[in-house]
Scaffold this motif. Structure first.
Motif: not given
Length: 382
Positions: A57-79
Motif C-alpha cells: 500500500r505504501s508503494v502505491f500511495l507514495n508514488s506521486a501519482i494521483d490517477r491512472r487510466h487502466l482497463a481493470l480485470p473484472e470481479l466475480d460474484a464473490e468480489g
C-alpha cells in the motif's frame, strides 16, 4: 618574377561550403494523445485489488501519482479478481492499442491540419503486447489509411522506444521532403500486469498506465524552406536537430520482461536501483548531445523528460541541475497518468505547447530512459 596564384582545391571549397550550408530539418507539425476509457485513483486501485499489505500500500500511495487510466480485470460474484490468461491479455492489448492508437493519430492529424490521406509513412511503437501482422498494418486497415503507406513497427524496446523510433522517422522524413511521417506510441499497460502479493509486482502495478501519443513530421522541400524561413521555427513546430544514445551495459537486466511459470504470463521486472543508474549517466549523454551543437545546459529553455517515476525524475533533475519548473510537465504527467511508457514524453510535449510559452529560437531537450538500460535524448529548436 611573376607571383603564382594557387586556386583552392575544388574538394576543399566544397567542404567549406557544406559546413556553412543550412541542412533542411524535419519539423514536428502536430501532436495528439489518447487514453483508455476509465481512470482510477491509487486508493481505488488498492480497493479493487483488495491489497492490505502495508508495504505494498505504501508503494502505491507514495508514488506521486494521483490517477491512472487502466482497463481493470473484472470481479466475480464473490468480489475476487477474474484471472486473465496471457492469451486474453494479448487480445486486450490488440483491442486497446487499435482504439487508443486511432484516436491519438486522428488528434495528431487534426492538430497538424492534415488528413488520413496525407500520411505517407507510419511508425508504430509498443511494448505491452505482440502482434503479427503488426499494429501498423492493422491500423492502416481499421482507419482506412492508404495501403500504399510505408510502415514500420518498433516492438519491445520499452519506455525509451519513443525516441529510438523518432530518430528513424526523422531520418525517413529528411530523405522524403514534403511527405508526411507519423509516429505512434501506444501502450496498453493494462495488458501487461501480473497480479500477486509480491513487492516486485507492486512496484510495476503501482506505476504504469494506458496511453497513446502520436506526432507528425514534415521536412520542407528546398523551395519551401528557402521561401519561408520563418516556418521552420514557428512556435509549436520545432525542428529536430540531433539525437544521442547511451546504453548502460552494466545494467542491461535492470528492466526486463520475464516469463512467470507460476502465472503462465509475462512479468515485468524493475530493479530498485534504476533511478540511481539513470541519474548517474544522465550528464554523460546530455553533455554529448549539447556539445555536438555547441550549447550549454543554460541554453536549453524546455526540458521534456520521461515520466518514469518519482525517484527517476528526481535523480535526473538533481544530476542535471534542473529546477522543479524545468520538469513541471514531467511531474504533472506522472501525477495525472502514471508512467505511460514510450509515449510519456509526448504527453509532456503536448502540455508544453498548450502553455504557448515557446518562442522562435528556443532550444528543447527530449529525454527518455528504459530497458537496456538505455537513455535516449534529442535536441529540437523552435
Amino acid at each position: 618574377m611573376t607571383a603564382l596564384t594557387i586556386a583552392p582545391d575544388a574538394d576543399v571549397t566544397e567542404a567549406r561550403a557544406s559546413r556553412t550550408k543550412t541542412t533542411t530539418k524535419a519539423r514536428i507539425v502536430g501532436v495528439g494523445t489518447a487514453n483508455s476509457e476509465h481512470s482510477y485513483t491509487q486508493q481505488e486501485l488498492l480497493d479493487h485489488f483488495a491489497i492490505e499489505d502495508p508495504k505494498v500500500r505504501s508503494v502505491f500511495l507514495n508514488s506521486a501519482i494521483d490517477r491512472r487510466h487502466l482497463a481493470l480485470p473484472e470481479l466475480d460474484a464473490e468480489g475476487a479478481l477474474i484471472e486473465e490468461s496471457q492469451g486474453e491479455l494479448l487480445a486486450k492489448h490488440k483491442r486497446m492499442a487499435l482504439e487508443m492508437g486511432a484516436r491519438a493519430v486522428r488528434a495528431c492529424l487534426e492538430d497538424s491540419g492534415l488528413e488520413l490521406a496525407d500520411i505517407d509513412y507510419l511508425c508504430c511503437v509498443t511494448t505491452t503486447g505482440f502482434l503479427t501482422p503488426g499494429l501498423s498494418a492493422l491500423l492502416i486497415r481499421e482507419m482506412g489509411i492508404s495501403p500504399r503507406t510505408s510502415r514500420v513497427d518498433v516492438v519491445g524496446m520499452g519506455c525509451n522506444a519513443g525516441l529510438n523510433a523518432l530518430n528513424a522517422v526523422n531520418g525517413w522524413s529528411v530523405a522524403n521532403p514534403g511527405k508526411v511521417a507519423v509516429m505512434l506510441c501506444v501502450e496498453a499497460c493494462s495488458a501487461a500486469y501480473v497480479i500477486d502479493s509480491t513487492l516486485r509486482t507492486a512496484v510495476v502495478n503501482s506505476l504504469f498506465g494506458d496511453g497513446a501519443a502520436a506526432v507528425a513530421l514534415i521536412t520542407d522541400t528546398e523551395d519551401t524552406a528557402h521561401g519561408t524561413p520563418d516556418a521552420e521555427t514557428e512556435s509549436g513546430s520545432p525542428r529536430v536537430l540531433s539525437f544521442a544514445s547511451h546504453l548502460i551495459t552494466d545494467a542491461i537486466d535492470a528492466m526486463r520482461f520475464d516469463w512467470d511459470d507460476s502465472q503462465g504470463k509475462f512479468s515485468f521486472f524493475l530493479d530498485p536501483q534504476v533511478p540511481y543508474v539513470v541519474g548517474a549517466n544522465a550528464e554523460q549523454i546530455i553533455g554529448r548531445l549539447l556539445d555536438g551543437a555547441g550549447l550549454r545546459r543554460s541554453d536549453i529553455s524546455h526540458w521534456l523528460v520521461h515520466s518514469g517515476g518519482k525517484k527517476v525524475i528526481d535523480a535526473v533533475r538533481v544530476n542535471l541541475g534542473l529546477t522543479r519548473h524545468d520538469v513541471r510537465h514531467t511531474v504533472d504527467v506522472l501525477r495525472d497518468y502514471g508512467n505511460l511508457s514510450s509515449g510519456s514524453f509526448l504527453f509532456s510535449y503536448e502540455r508544453l505547447l498548450q502553455e504557448r510559452v515557446t518562442r522562435s529560437g528556443d532550444y528543447g531537450v527530449l529525454m527518455v530512459m528504459g530497458p537496456g538500460s538505455t537513455i535516449e535524448a534529442a535536441l529540437v529548436q523552435w
